[in-house]
Design a protein around this motif. Structure first.
Motif, PDB file in Angstrom:
ATOM      1  N   SER A 160      -2.586 -12.046  -3.056  1.00 33.58           N
ATOM      2  CA  SER A 160      -4.007 -11.852  -2.811  1.00 33.58           C
ATOM      3  C   SER A 160      -4.307 -10.466  -2.255  1.00 33.58           C
ATOM      4  CB  SER A 160      -4.527 -12.921  -1.842  1.00 33.58           C
ATOM      5  OG  SER A 160      -3.798 -12.871  -0.621  1.00 33.58           O
ATOM      6  N   GLU A 161      -3.409  -9.898  -1.490  1.00 28.68           N
ATOM      7  CA  GLU A 161      -3.594  -8.573  -0.930  1.00 28.68           C
ATOM      8  C   GLU A 161      -2.239  -7.911  -0.746  1.00 28.68           C
ATOM      9  OE1 GLU A 161      -5.254  -8.694   2.938  1.00 28.68           O
ATOM     10  OE2 GLU A 161      -4.031 -10.371   3.615  1.00 28.68           O
ATOM     11  N   LYS A 162      -2.256  -6.597  -0.808  1.00 27.19           N
ATOM     12  CA  LYS A 162      -1.004  -5.863  -0.657  1.00 27.19           C
ATOM     13  C   LYS A 162      -0.593  -5.800   0.813  1.00 27.19           C
ATOM     14  CE  LYS A 162      -0.976  -3.112  -4.838  1.00 27.19           C
ATOM     15  NZ  LYS A 162      -0.708  -1.778  -5.427  1.00 27.19           N
ATOM     16  N   LEU A 163       0.698  -5.550   1.015  1.00 28.53           N
ATOM     17  CA  LEU A 163       1.271  -5.558   2.357  1.00 28.53           C
ATOM     18  C   LEU A 163       1.321  -4.149   2.925  1.00 28.53           C
ATOM     19  CD1 LEU A 163       4.302  -7.889   1.575  1.00 28.53           C
ATOM     20  CD2 LEU A 163       2.100  -8.564   2.517  1.00 28.53           C
ATOM     21  N   TRP A 164       1.503  -4.086   4.239  1.00 33.70           N
ATOM     22  CA  TRP A 164       1.695  -2.809   4.916  1.00 33.70           C
ATOM     23  C   TRP A 164       3.189  -2.519   4.958  1.00 33.70           C
ATOM     24  CZ3 TRP A 164      -2.280   0.286   6.806  1.00 33.70           C
ATOM     25  CH2 TRP A 164      -1.863   1.418   7.502  1.00 33.70           C
ATOM     26  N   PRO A 165       3.632  -1.390   4.418  1.00 28.57           N
ATOM     27  CA  PRO A 165       5.080  -1.126   4.357  1.00 28.57           C
ATOM     28  C   PRO A 165       5.664  -0.808   5.724  1.00 28.57           C
ATOM     29  CG  PRO A 165       3.873   0.777   3.585  1.00 28.57           C
ATOM     30  CD  PRO A 165       2.838  -0.289   3.838  1.00 28.57           C
ATOM     31  N   ARG A 168       2.220   9.310  -3.174  1.00 30.05           N
ATOM     32  CA  ARG A 168       1.570   8.371  -4.099  1.00 30.05           C
ATOM     33  C   ARG A 168       1.498   8.922  -5.527  1.00 30.05           C
ATOM     34  NH1 ARG A 168      -3.683   7.454  -5.871  1.00 30.05           N
ATOM     35  NH2 ARG A 168      -4.181   5.255  -6.268  1.00 30.05           N
ATOM     36  N   ARG A 169       1.061  10.190  -5.676  1.00 30.63           N
ATOM     37  CA  ARG A 169       0.908  10.739  -7.026  1.00 30.63           C
ATOM     38  C   ARG A 169       2.257  10.860  -7.732  1.00 30.63           C
ATOM     39  NH1 ARG A 169      -2.349  16.119  -6.280  1.00 30.63           N
ATOM     40  NH2 ARG A 169      -1.273  16.103  -4.276  1.00 30.63           N
ATOM     41  N   THR A 170       3.298  11.185  -7.007  1.00 34.16           N
ATOM     42  CA  THR A 170       4.628  11.279  -7.624  1.00 34.16           C
ATOM     43  C   THR A 170       5.100   9.918  -8.101  1.00 34.16           C
ATOM     44  OG1 THR A 170       5.146  13.128  -6.144  1.00 34.16           O
ATOM     45  CG2 THR A 170       6.990  12.055  -7.257  1.00 34.16           C
ATOM     46  N   ILE A 171       4.835   8.876  -7.307  1.00 34.51           N
ATOM     47  CA  ILE A 171       5.241   7.527  -7.711  1.00 34.51           C
ATOM     48  C   ILE A 171       4.485   7.084  -8.965  1.00 34.51           C
ATOM     49  CG2 ILE A 171       5.226   5.106  -7.015  1.00 34.51           C
ATOM     50  CD1 ILE A 171       5.700   5.990  -4.178  1.00 34.51           C
ATOM     51  N   LEU A 172       3.168   7.309  -8.990  1.00 31.91           N
ATOM     52  CA  LEU A 172       2.378   6.908 -10.155  1.00 31.91           C
ATOM     53  C   LEU A 172       2.791   7.674 -11.409  1.00 31.91           C
ATOM     54  CD1 LEU A 172      -1.173   6.587  -8.553  1.00 31.91           C
ATOM     55  CD2 LEU A 172       0.469   4.773  -9.077  1.00 31.91           C
ATOM     56  N   LYS A 173       3.108   8.957 -11.242  1.00 34.23           N
ATOM     57  CA  LYS A 173       3.565   9.752 -12.379  1.00 34.23           C
ATOM     58  C   LYS A 173       4.889   9.225 -12.922  1.00 34.23           C
ATOM     59  CE  LYS A 173       5.024  14.446 -13.584  1.00 34.23           C
ATOM     60  NZ  LYS A 173       5.211  15.837 -13.061  1.00 34.23           N
ATOM     61  N   THR A 174       5.793   8.887 -12.012  1.00 36.79           N
ATOM     62  CA  THR A 174       7.091   8.356 -12.431  1.00 36.79           C
ATOM     63  C   THR A 174       6.927   7.014 -13.137  1.00 36.79           C
ATOM     64  OG1 THR A 174       8.127   9.456 -10.532  1.00 36.79           O
ATOM     65  CG2 THR A 174       9.390   7.727 -11.627  1.00 36.79           C
ATOM     66  N   MET A 175       6.033   6.161 -12.629  1.00 38.00           N
ATOM     67  CA  MET A 175       5.824   4.853 -13.253  1.00 38.00           C
ATOM     68  C   MET A 175       5.163   4.982 -14.620  1.00 38.00           C
ATOM     69  SD  MET A 175       4.683   2.570  -9.961  1.00 38.00           S
ATOM     70  CE  MET A 175       4.415   1.135 -11.002  1.00 38.00           C
ATOM     71  N   HIS A 189       0.849  -1.179   0.000  1.00 35.17           N
ATOM     72  CA  HIS A 189       0.000   0.000   0.000  1.00 35.17           C
ATOM     73  C   HIS A 189       0.891   1.238   0.000  1.00 35.17           C
ATOM     74  CE1 HIS A 189      -3.711  -2.209   0.747  1.00 35.17           C
ATOM     75  NE2 HIS A 189      -3.102  -2.883   1.702  1.00 35.17           N
ATOM     76  N   MET A 190       0.464   2.271  -0.720  1.00 39.14           N
ATOM     77  CA  MET A 190       1.274   3.491  -0.814  1.00 39.14           C
ATOM     78  C   MET A 190       0.986   4.381   0.375  1.00 39.14           C
ATOM     79  SD  MET A 190       1.532   4.407  -4.822  1.00 39.14           S
ATOM     80  CE  MET A 190       1.983   3.138  -6.018  1.00 39.14           C
TER      81      MET A 190
END
Length: 567
Positions: free
Chosen positions: A357-362, A322-329, A316-317
């Motif tokens: 099955s589900e995302k992890l907690w960082p 989050r928006r910077t990561i998605l933009k970079t990807m 999970h982000m």
């Protein structure tokens, strides 16, 4: 006198009521042991292990002999299967020593196991009878010399894998004393992990005595010239990781990352995919550990884009922009084809992702790597905005309040940050960025923000800032920072903050701080301060050449600068 001919008159007796029947009721018989050993056996039979352990201790304290009994095996198994038990090793040894016959695998189904229990198990077995001797006596099966060689070889290799080379050498000597052979593969394994020449000479001497083929090992093992990607070393490391990654004492993410480097250098990926599948199927903890190793792997290869890809796929982000990561990807996906043609990308990290099955907690370790990757990926104009967001994340984590302001058009995240989701490592990329680009004052300002947020800058952060002043700023500030850190260390020593470690020498991180500042003065061609820093290193740490490679390299640069200044 003749007996009466009429029947007796029973009216003179009282009626049979419940008062008589209750008094005459029979109670079941209860077995009462006659001895203390019998009582101990009875307690174990009824699975009252707590009282049984107390009675056993009393019998030992009062020197009452405990008669061996097979039922004590139940108590030994209960010790292994009980969680949170104190003095587990002593209790297991006591119960295990009290019975003779071992009918099943004792450690099967155990919820707790460590090396101390295994050692105790082996010592008690040795005091009774060896497993092979007992097998040959009870079942009339003869242990062949080939089987003995296999038994000794397996035990010796396991000692080497555990990092106990001296114990492995001692076992090899025991095998030679008992005239048992050891396989050639085991001797090659010992030579590969030889710590010094003396150890190698001893192994060669034993090899001539008990090896099944003493001349089958190539001379390359003598000089230890094998690379880290050697098949034998990788195979042994893989066997260790296969067990350790799902154990209660897993390997570090750095060791997993090093194995990824070594194995990927061979051009193979099958074992890495199998290890990843094993970790992902075991638990969230093993899954998080593996992903951390993948991120470190890409970080060491200078692949910050792939570090972000791995994080975004598995976590999970939370605690990251989050928006910077998605933009970079998105930008990276547009250049994906051309990028894959220009560079050699690790396919096992990109194309064949394991479905989850589900995302992890960082954890803070994961998010710190993400912030570092973003700092070096994004342009200079975005750094100020990202730093402000990091400060907001740190405030939100400490106060447990949403990040978004009330007038923001974005809804606050429903996934609240835990306490202390941001540590000093999150600020290190910004400190390093300002220091390398000639802005040491800005780097020092980052340290002030850390202190304001309740985070204590570590030696790494102080080292970066001090080198920034030494290379691009006022050298007097760098020297004063070193002196202030020395005073703080001395005051802590006098106050007894770390009395247990008072006798230890300064750590490598401390000498790394001085070495880093020394490099800054050399790059700034400030000979006077560089020589003063060398004097501090030699006096404070009693440094001699050849002790640390990084310090030796800095001193060589200083000697070159002195020759240049003379000319």
């Amino acid at each position: 006198m003749p007996l009466p001919h009429q029947a007796p008159d029973i009216s003179v007796f009282e009626e049979m009521t419940t008062e008589y029947t209750l008094a005459v009721s029979q109670s079941p018989s209860i077995y009462t042991p006659q001895t203390s050993s019998g009582t101990l056996v009875n307690l174990v039979r009824t699975e009252d292990y707590t009282v049984a352990e107390s009675l056993r201790k009393e019998m030992v304290d009062t020197n009452i002999p405990i008669q061996p009994h097979a039922i004590y095996e139940r108590a030994a198994r209960a010790v292994l299967q009980t969680k949170g038990l104190k003095n587990r090793g002593e209790a297991f040894s006591a119960w295990f020593s009290s019975f003779k016959d071992i009918r099943q695998q004792l450690f099967r189904g155990s919820s707790y196991l460590n090396i101390s229990l295994i050692i105790r198990f082996g010592l008690i077995m040795a005091s009774k009878e060896t497993a092979a001797d007992r097998l040959s006596k009870t079942n009339h099966v003869e242990v062949t010399p080939k089987q003995w060689a296999r038994i000794y070889s397996i035990v010796i290799r396991n000692q080497v894998l555990a990092g106990r080379e001296e114990h492995a050498l001692q076992l090899a000597r025991v095998a030679a004393t008992r005239e048992r052979q050891v396989t050639d593969f085991t001797f090659s394994f010992l030579l590969e992990h030889s710590p010094d020449e003396t150890f190698t000479a001893r192994i060669h001497e034993l090899r001539k005595k008990i090896s099944r083929n003493p001349y089958n090992i190539p001379d390359i093992w003598d000089k230890r010239t094998c690379s880290q990607t050697d098949t034998l070393a990788l195979a042994s490391h893989l066997r260790y990781l296969r067990r350790a990654i799902i154990s209660t004492n897993p390997p570090t993410s750095y060791s997993l990352s090093d194995f990824m480097h070594a194995y990927h250098a061979t051009g193979r990926t099958r074992a890495l995919l199998a290890l990843r599948k094993k970790a992902f199927q075991h638990s969230h903890k093993a899954k998080s550990l593996w992903v951390m190793a993948e991120m470190l792997y890409h970080r060491s290869r200078n692949e910050p884009q792939l570090t972000l890809v791995v994080f975004a796929y598995h976590f999970h982000m939370i605690g990251v922009p989050r928006r910077t990561i998605l933009k970079t990807m998105r930008l990276m996906s547009k250049r994906r084809a051309r990028l894959s043609q220009r560079t050699s990308l690790p396919k096992h990290m990109l194309n064949r992702q394991y479905d989850i099955s589900e995302k992890l907690w960082p954890t803070p370790y994961h998010t710190a790597l993400v912030w570092e990757a973003l700092v070096w990926l994004t342009p200079e104009s975005d750094h100020e905005r990202m730093y402000e967001y990091l400060l907001a994340v740190a405030d939100s984590s400490a106060s447990q309040k949403p990040i978004s302001s009330p007038d923001s058009k974005f809804a606050p995240s429903l996934l609240q940050l835990p306490k202390r989701a941001v540590d000093a490592a999150h600020f290190s990329p910004f400190v390093k960025l300002h220091a390398k680009r000639g802005r040491p004052e800005r780097a020092a300002g980052v340290l002030k923000d850390m202190v304001r947020l309740g985070l204590s800058p570590g030696v790494v952060q102080w080292s970066i800032v001090a080198r920034g002043f030494a290379e691009h700023g006022d050298p007097a500030v760098a020297v004063s920072m070193i002196e202030r850190l020395e005073e703080d260390a001395e005051s802590q020593g006098r106050a007894g903050v770390s009395a247990d470690h008072a006798d230890r020498a300064p750590s490598n991180l401390d000498i790394g701080l001085y070495t880093n500042v020394l490099r800054g003065f050399i790059l700034a061609r400030n000979l006077e301060h560089a020589q003063d820093m060398e004097r501090r290193i030699r006096q404070r740490f009693e440094y001699v050449d050849g002790k640390f490679r990084a310090t030796d390299d800095a001193l060589r640069l200083l000697r070159n600068l002195e020759r240049q200044m003379k000319n």
